[in-house]
Design an enzyme around this catalytic site. Structure first.
Site, PDB file in Angstrom:
ATOM      1  N   HIS A 134       0.834  -1.208   0.000  1.00 49.42           N
ATOM      2  CA  HIS A 134       0.000   0.000   0.000  1.00 49.42           C
ATOM      3  C   HIS A 134       0.871   1.261   0.000  1.00 49.42           C
ATOM      4  O   HIS A 134       0.705   2.144  -0.839  1.00 49.42           O
ATOM      5  CB  HIS A 134      -0.915  -0.031   1.233  1.00 49.42           C
ATOM      6  CG  HIS A 134      -1.833   1.144   1.353  1.00 49.42           C
ATOM      7  ND1 HIS A 134      -3.120   1.134   0.890  1.00 49.42           N
ATOM      8  CD2 HIS A 134      -1.635   2.384   1.871  1.00 49.42           C
ATOM      9  CE1 HIS A 134      -3.693   2.308   1.126  1.00 49.42           C
ATOM     10  NE2 HIS A 134      -2.807   3.090   1.728  1.00 49.42           N
ATOM     11  N   GLU A 135       1.790   1.343   0.939  1.00 49.95           N
ATOM     12  CA  GLU A 135       2.611   2.559   1.050  1.00 49.95           C
ATOM     13  C   GLU A 135       3.531   2.706  -0.164  1.00 49.95           C
ATOM     14  O   GLU A 135       3.755   3.822  -0.633  1.00 49.95           O
ATOM     15  CB  GLU A 135       3.408   2.573   2.361  1.00 49.95           C
ATOM     16  CG  GLU A 135       2.559   2.573   3.639  1.00 49.95           C
ATOM     17  CD  GLU A 135       1.497   3.681   3.717  1.00 49.95           C
ATOM     18  OE1 GLU A 135       1.619   4.703   3.013  1.00 49.95           O
ATOM     19  OE2 GLU A 135       0.526   3.495   4.477  1.00 49.95           O
ATOM     20  N   HIS A 138       1.635   4.316  -2.886  1.00 50.09           N
ATOM     21  CA  HIS A 138       1.587   5.779  -2.735  1.00 50.09           C
ATOM     22  C   HIS A 138       2.879   6.419  -3.242  1.00 50.09           C
ATOM     23  O   HIS A 138       2.846   7.442  -3.911  1.00 50.09           O
ATOM     24  CB  HIS A 138       1.409   6.163  -1.265  1.00 50.09           C
ATOM     25  CG  HIS A 138       0.010   6.024  -0.750  1.00 50.09           C
ATOM     26  ND1 HIS A 138      -1.096   6.447  -1.452  1.00 50.09           N
ATOM     27  CD2 HIS A 138      -0.466   5.529   0.433  1.00 50.09           C
ATOM     28  CE1 HIS A 138      -2.192   6.217  -0.726  1.00 50.09           C
ATOM     29  NE2 HIS A 138      -1.830   5.652   0.420  1.00 50.09           N
ATOM     30  N   HIS A 144      -5.803   6.414  -2.981  1.00 50.56           N
ATOM     31  CA  HIS A 144      -6.689   5.404  -2.404  1.00 50.56           C
ATOM     32  C   HIS A 144      -7.712   4.952  -3.441  1.00 50.56           C
ATOM     33  O   HIS A 144      -8.147   5.720  -4.289  1.00 50.56           O
ATOM     34  CB  HIS A 144      -7.354   5.935  -1.139  1.00 50.56           C
ATOM     35  CG  HIS A 144      -6.396   5.996   0.004  1.00 50.56           C
ATOM     36  ND1 HIS A 144      -6.436   6.946   0.978  1.00 50.56           N
ATOM     37  CD2 HIS A 144      -5.341   5.193   0.297  1.00 50.56           C
ATOM     38  CE1 HIS A 144      -5.455   6.732   1.835  1.00 50.56           C
ATOM     39  NE2 HIS A 144      -4.764   5.679   1.447  1.00 50.56           N
ATOM     40  N   CYS A 169      -5.493  -3.544  -7.773  1.00 49.28           N
ATOM     41  CA  CYS A 169      -6.544  -3.950  -8.704  1.00 49.28           C
ATOM     42  C   CYS A 169      -6.082  -3.614 -10.122  1.00 49.28           C
ATOM     43  O   CYS A 169      -5.049  -2.959 -10.321  1.00 49.28           O
ATOM     44  CB  CYS A 169      -7.857  -3.230  -8.381  1.00 49.28           C
ATOM     45  SG  CYS A 169      -7.833  -1.475  -8.758  1.00 49.28           S
ATOM     46  N   CYS A 172      -5.507   0.190 -10.748  1.00 52.42           N
ATOM     47  CA  CYS A 172      -4.340   0.715 -10.013  1.00 52.42           C
ATOM     48  C   CYS A 172      -3.044   0.183 -10.632  1.00 52.42           C
ATOM     49  O   CYS A 172      -2.055   0.902 -10.754  1.00 52.42           O
ATOM     50  CB  CYS A 172      -4.405   0.343  -8.535  1.00 52.42           C
ATOM     51  SG  CYS A 172      -5.630   1.311  -7.619  1.00 52.42           S
TER      52      CYS A 172
HETATM   53 ZN   LIG Z   1      -2.969   5.098   2.034  1.00 53.83          ZN
HETATM   54 ZN   LIG Z   2      -7.266  -0.227  -6.939  1.00 54.30          ZN
END
Ligand SMILES: [Zn+2]
Ligand SMILES: [Zn+2]
Length: 184
Positions: A134-135, A138, A144, A169, A172
């Site tokens: 996740h990070e 970013h 998000h 996904c 993303c």
């Molecule tokens: Zn985040």
């Molecule tokens: Zn996504």
């Protein structure tokens, strides 16, 4: 290259699992993951807030950023085991700053024991991998995502983390691919 470095005392096996997973995933973008030296926690005492008994997350990012620059890394991820917060938030699992190309995650609130549950190394490992992915997303310009199964979905609580997969996904991942190509 992505640099992953522990800050303070962190279970070494857990850092290895994160490095392995991230390395396998980012290999498709011809990126390697390097394990950086452990960074001592002591110089970051100014991040510690005794009233909250927590550390202010953003304080760690400039130092990680410098480490990354020296090695020409495209991203640096610090892995910690202390309780992190940001202003306006009770706690954070991690945070990232794309312009510094740096992020941190903490495993402190990822342990099942934190929620009164039995220790579970497999679950802890999964959670740490998700927060790391996740990070890093970013750092590479992803925001998000509304898809609750996408690793870029915002985790308000550990239940959100458990619901999502460790992967981006389709949309993303497409964005990630474009961002990594453009930035060469
Ligand atoms: Zn985040
Ligand atoms: Zn996504």
């Amino acid at each position: 290259m992505i640099l992953v470095s522990p800050i303070g005392n962190v279970d070494e096996w857990l850092v290895e699992e994160v490095v392995d997973f991230v390395g396998d995933y980012y290999y498709r973008f011809s990126m390697k993951v390097k394990r950086g030296p452990a960074v001592p926690l002591r110089p970051f005492l100014k991040a510690y807030n005794p009233y909250r008994n927590q550390y202010l997350g953003r304080i760690f990012l400039p130092t990680l950023s410098l480490m990354g620059k020296r090695l020409k890394a495209r991203a640096v991820l610090g892995v910690m085991d202390v309780d992190l917060y940001e202003e306006g938030l009770n706690f954070i699992f991690g945070l990232a700053n794309p312009s510094l190309k740096a992020a941190v995650v903490s495993i402190y609130r990822l342990r099942p024991e934190f929620y009164g549950e039995r220790p579970n190394e497999g679950l802890l490992m999964e959670r740490a991998i998700k927060e790391a992915m996740h990070e890093l997303g970013h750092v590479f310009g992803l925001e998000h995502c509304l898809n609750v199964r996408c690793v870029m979905h915002f985790s308000n609580s550990i239940y959100d983390t458990d619901l999502k997969t460790p992967f981006y996904c389709f949309s993303c991942e497409e964005k990630l691919r474009r961002n990594l190509e453009v930035k060469g």
